[in-house]
Design a protein around this motif. Structure first.
Motif, PDB file in Angstrom:
ATOM      1  N   GLY A 276       0.805  -1.206   0.000  1.00 27.88           N
ATOM      2  CA  GLY A 276       0.000   0.000   0.000  1.00 27.88           C
ATOM      3  C   GLY A 276       0.838   1.256   0.000  1.00 27.88           C
ATOM      4  O   GLY A 276       1.952   1.295  -0.507  1.00 27.88           O
ATOM      5  N   TYR A 277       0.296   2.301   0.626  1.00 25.53           N
ATOM      6  CA  TYR A 277       0.923   3.612   0.640  1.00 25.53           C
ATOM      7  C   TYR A 277       0.560   4.278   1.958  1.00 25.53           C
ATOM      8  O   TYR A 277      -0.259   3.781   2.746  1.00 25.53           O
ATOM      9  N   SER A 278       1.130   5.421   2.199  1.00 23.17           N
ATOM     10  CA  SER A 278       0.964   6.081   3.485  1.00 23.17           C
ATOM     11  C   SER A 278      -0.445   6.625   3.675  1.00 23.17           C
ATOM     12  O   SER A 278      -1.144   6.998   2.721  1.00 23.17           O
ATOM     13  N   LEU A 279      -0.847   6.713   4.940  1.00 19.87           N
ATOM     14  CA  LEU A 279      -2.138   7.297   5.284  1.00 19.87           C
ATOM     15  C   LEU A 279      -2.190   8.791   4.966  1.00 19.87           C
ATOM     16  O   LEU A 279      -3.269   9.383   4.922  1.00 19.87           O
ATOM     17  N   PHE A 280      -1.031   9.414   4.741  1.00 20.60           N
ATOM     18  CA  PHE A 280      -1.003  10.828   4.389  1.00 20.60           C
ATOM     19  C   PHE A 280      -1.476  11.071   2.955  1.00 20.60           C
ATOM     20  O   PHE A 280      -1.664  12.216   2.560  1.00 20.60           O
ATOM     21  N   ARG A 281      -1.658  10.016   2.201  1.00 20.00           N
ATOM     22  CA  ARG A 281      -2.134  10.157   0.814  1.00 20.00           C
ATOM     23  C   ARG A 281      -3.641  10.361   0.833  1.00 20.00           C
ATOM     24  O   ARG A 281      -4.434   9.432   0.613  1.00 20.00           O
ATOM     25  N   SER A 282      -4.083  11.552   1.061  1.00 17.15           N
ATOM     26  CA  SER A 282      -5.511  11.836   1.233  1.00 17.15           C
ATOM     27  C   SER A 282      -6.302  11.719  -0.063  1.00 17.15           C
ATOM     28  O   SER A 282      -7.532  11.642  -0.037  1.00 17.15           O
ATOM     29  N   ASN A 283      -5.616  11.687  -1.209  1.00 20.55           N
ATOM     30  CA  ASN A 283      -6.321  11.578  -2.485  1.00 20.55           C
ATOM     31  C   ASN A 283      -6.506  10.131  -2.934  1.00 20.55           C
ATOM     32  O   ASN A 283      -6.989   9.878  -4.040  1.00 20.55           O
ATOM     33  N   LEU A 284      -6.109   9.170  -2.062  1.00 20.71           N
ATOM     34  CA  LEU A 284      -6.277   7.758  -2.370  1.00 20.71           C
ATOM     35  C   LEU A 284      -7.109   7.096  -1.278  1.00 20.71           C
ATOM     36  O   LEU A 284      -7.230   7.619  -0.163  1.00 20.71           O
ATOM     37  N   LEU A 285      -7.672   5.940  -1.578  1.00 22.89           N
ATOM     38  CA  LEU A 285      -8.515   5.239  -0.614  1.00 22.89           C
ATOM     39  C   LEU A 285      -7.669   4.698   0.539  1.00 22.89           C
ATOM     40  O   LEU A 285      -6.575   4.170   0.319  1.00 22.89           O
ATOM     41  N   PRO A 286      -8.134   4.789   1.773  1.00 25.16           N
ATOM     42  CA  PRO A 286      -7.357   4.313   2.924  1.00 25.16           C
ATOM     43  C   PRO A 286      -7.260   2.794   2.955  1.00 25.16           C
ATOM     44  O   PRO A 286      -8.188   2.085   2.534  1.00 25.16           O
TER      45      PRO A 286
END
Length: 612
Positions: A176-186
């Motif tokens: 996945g990716y970081s939770l700081f990526r607000s433009n992507l699904l958590p």
């Protein structure tokens, strides 16, 4: 090892920008895990609320004679995404791919009645010994199954929009990716607590959980659970006549005592013999039959090598099961740490000042400059504790296995490069996000990348890039054999009972503390971590042993913790290295506290990456 990615979407809904960005990002990240082949498959569920199922698989070729693409799709419409290794339980020939073998097994029960199918499916999965994460779609019952092995050795993350809501996507992914990526699904980690299933044959989308249970736990529906392949930690307390005598209590716990070798009881001799046999078999299964994909002289196996007791024993056992003419890469990482260098310089300056005073008092005018003559030497930046221990252990390896070509790979990481890669590494550890997670992950990320240098026989240092796709790790030894300082604390506070409780706790939480994170980090380079100490047969043995045969904390550091492994190391021929004690990787490689800013810098690093 593979990257797997799956989603359920409403067939009549419009794909949102958020979902499209998420899928594209996850597809690119999963492709790094499987550089050998990638493929996509789409299926549709037409009853209930119509849905589109999308499967993506990226393959790292490590099993069988040829690359086997994923997803595995049968004529029946069943689909398997498999990120795992079958080392035992289901027969897999050296020329076969274990994903294809598993798919064939699942096809053999494909026609089971829908009501009986979960039981038949679980009975097959129950047999597998090895790490895995998977997704399986059973077309006729319109049901998906997914989950991780009982120790969580392979990563699996999910996004779920809430039960009963098919208008928003359900996603499973290896990375996945970081939770700081607000433009992507958590995304969150799928718990390694059983296998899950979801019926797609109705408007209500609900999860069914088939938990991992031991033989001692209540099983009201025993046929609908997964069975742990090992028991709980043995709670039998040692009696006085079973224990060898302890040494004097005035020995300092924080100092090495290589001269101390506790007496071996008959029980201990038997335990050592068992561990050599069963751990050796675990190593054998993890190093044999790895396809050769590079040049003939390339090492196929690497070891994450701090020089500590765990990795040293794995190296000696791997030597037994790999062809003698084949090299093994020992990946040893060291970081340039400005804070450590600053502290060391301050210590040296203080020592220099004291020596100068002493010389003046004695009437001597000799120059003390030899104390810091090598301070500017670039190599000194990377002379971290694990580098020193690594070379010490290398000498012992060369002595007991002189015919093996050991590539001691110095992975030197300048501070600027570590800083430049920090945000990338933070992405891979997500959803974990602590400073400690980052410190550990940085060491593993650079070590598994394998870019460094080796010393030739003539002493010349040359650049080297490890081509080994399988990396052995000693993870699991400290948790099961009492290698951490907290085990000493628990023993001091609660005696043998407190120690047993802590050992069980470590085993219970190993999936959430370590393994998913490490899988995501190491696989980012198209490498696969394998954990011989976490083979089911090894865990079963260690769980069954009386506690004092594994760890005896009446003795000082370097003697009592992991006492079983220390006796085994001496049996394998190691002398000095058998007294090495546990040093956390972030301190051994000096990734801990590289800057003053600490936790706040983590969020800023990912925010910067997200906005770039």
């Amino acid at each position: 090892m593979c990257g797997i990615l799956f989603s359920i979407q409403d067939s009549h809904g419009t794909l949102t920008d958020e979902y499209s960005r998420t899928w594209a990002t996850l597809q690119e990240l999963n492709s790094r895990r499987g550089p050998s082949a990638q493929d996509t498959h789409t299926a549709h569920v037409t009853q209930g609320q119509e849905a589109t199922l999308t499967f993506y698989g990226a393959v790292l070729h490590l099993r069988g004679d040829t690359v086997c693409r994923q997803p595995h799709v049968a004529q029946s419409g069943n689909v398997l995404l498999w990120n795992g290794e079958i080392f035992d339980g289901i027969a897999v020939d050296q020329h076969e791919n274990d994903g294809e073998v598993l798919m064939a097994k699942l096809e053999s029960i494909s026609e089971e009645p829908s009501s009986d199918y979960p039981k038949a499916f679980l009975s097959i999965m129950d047999k597998i010994e090895g790490p895995y994460a998977f997704l399986y779609f059973h077309a006729s019952s319109k049901r998906i199954f997914f989950g991780r092995d009982c120790l969580g050795r392979r990563s699996l993350l999910w996004h779920r929009s809430g039960e009963g809501n098919m208008n928003l996507p359900f996603i499973l992914t290896s990375v996945g990716y970081s939770l700081f990526r607000s433009n992507l699904l958590p995304l969150d980690e799928v718990p390694a607590d059983g296998i899950y299933s979801m019926s797609l044959d109705s408007k209500e989308r609900t999860l069914t959980h088939y938990p991992w249970l031991s033989a001692l736990e209540d099983q009201p529906e025993a046929s609908l659970c997964m069975h742990l392949p090992f028991g709980r930690v043995n709670t039998t307390l040692p009696t006085e006549d079973q224990l060898p005598p302890a040494f004097a209590t005035d020995l300092k716990f924080d100092q090495a005592h290589p001269e101390i070798v506790p007496a071996m009881t008959d029980d201990m001799k038997h335990a050592v013999s068992q561990l050599i046999e069963i751990l050796g078999d675990s190593v054998r299964r993890r190093v044999q039959d790895i396809p050769r994909t590079g040049m003939p002289h390339d090492a196929r196996v690497g070891i994450l090598f701090s020089g500590g007791l765990d990795c040293l024993c794995l190296a000696a056992l791997a030597d037994r099961f790999l062809p003698k003419g084949e090299a093994i890469d020992l990946l040893n990482v060291g970081f340039e740490n400005p804070r450590s260098e600053k502290a060391k310089a301050a210590e040296e300056a203080l020592a220099l000042k004291r020596l100068k005073k002493l010389q003046l008092a004695n009437g001597s005018h000799g120059s003390p400059s030899t104390l810091d003559a090598s301070n500017g030497n670039a190599a000194k930046k990377f002379s971290v504790p694990d580098r020193i221990t690594g070379y010490e252990s290398l000498k012992e390896l060369q002595r007991i296995a002189p015919n093996r070509h050991w590539n001691f790979v110095e992975v030197n990481v300048p501070f600027e490069e570590a800083t430049a890669q920090r945000s990338e590494i933070l992405e891979r550890i997500a959803p974990l996000d602590t400073v400690m997670d980052l410190s550990i992950a940085m060491a593993f990320w650079f070590a598994s990348r394998g870019v460094g240098q080796i010393k030739m026989e003539n002493g010349e240092t040359v650049p080297y890039i490890s081509q080994a796709k399988v990396l052995l790790s000693g993870l699991g030894a400290d948790e099961q054999l009492g290698g951490y300082s907290r085990h000493k604390d628990q023993f001091a506070a609660g005696g043998w009972e407190g120690l047993i409780h802590e050992l069980q706790l470590d085993l219970d939480r190993i999936s959430t503390r370590n393994l998913g994170r490490d899988d995501r980090i190491i696989s980012d380079h198209g490498k696969e971590a394998r954990y011989p100490f976490l083979g089911a047969h090894v865990v079963a043995l260690l769980s069954s042993l009386r506690v004092d045969l594994k760890v005896d904390l009446r003795y000082p550091r370097g003697v009592g913790e992991k006492i079983l492994l220390r006796h085994m190391a001496r049996d394998l021929g190691f002398v000095r290295s058998s007294s090495h004690w546990k040093r956390a990787v972030q301190f051994g490689a000096r990734t801990a506290k590289m800057t003053e800013s600490g936790r706040s810098e983590i969020g800023q690093a990912v925010v910067n990456r997200s906005s770039s």
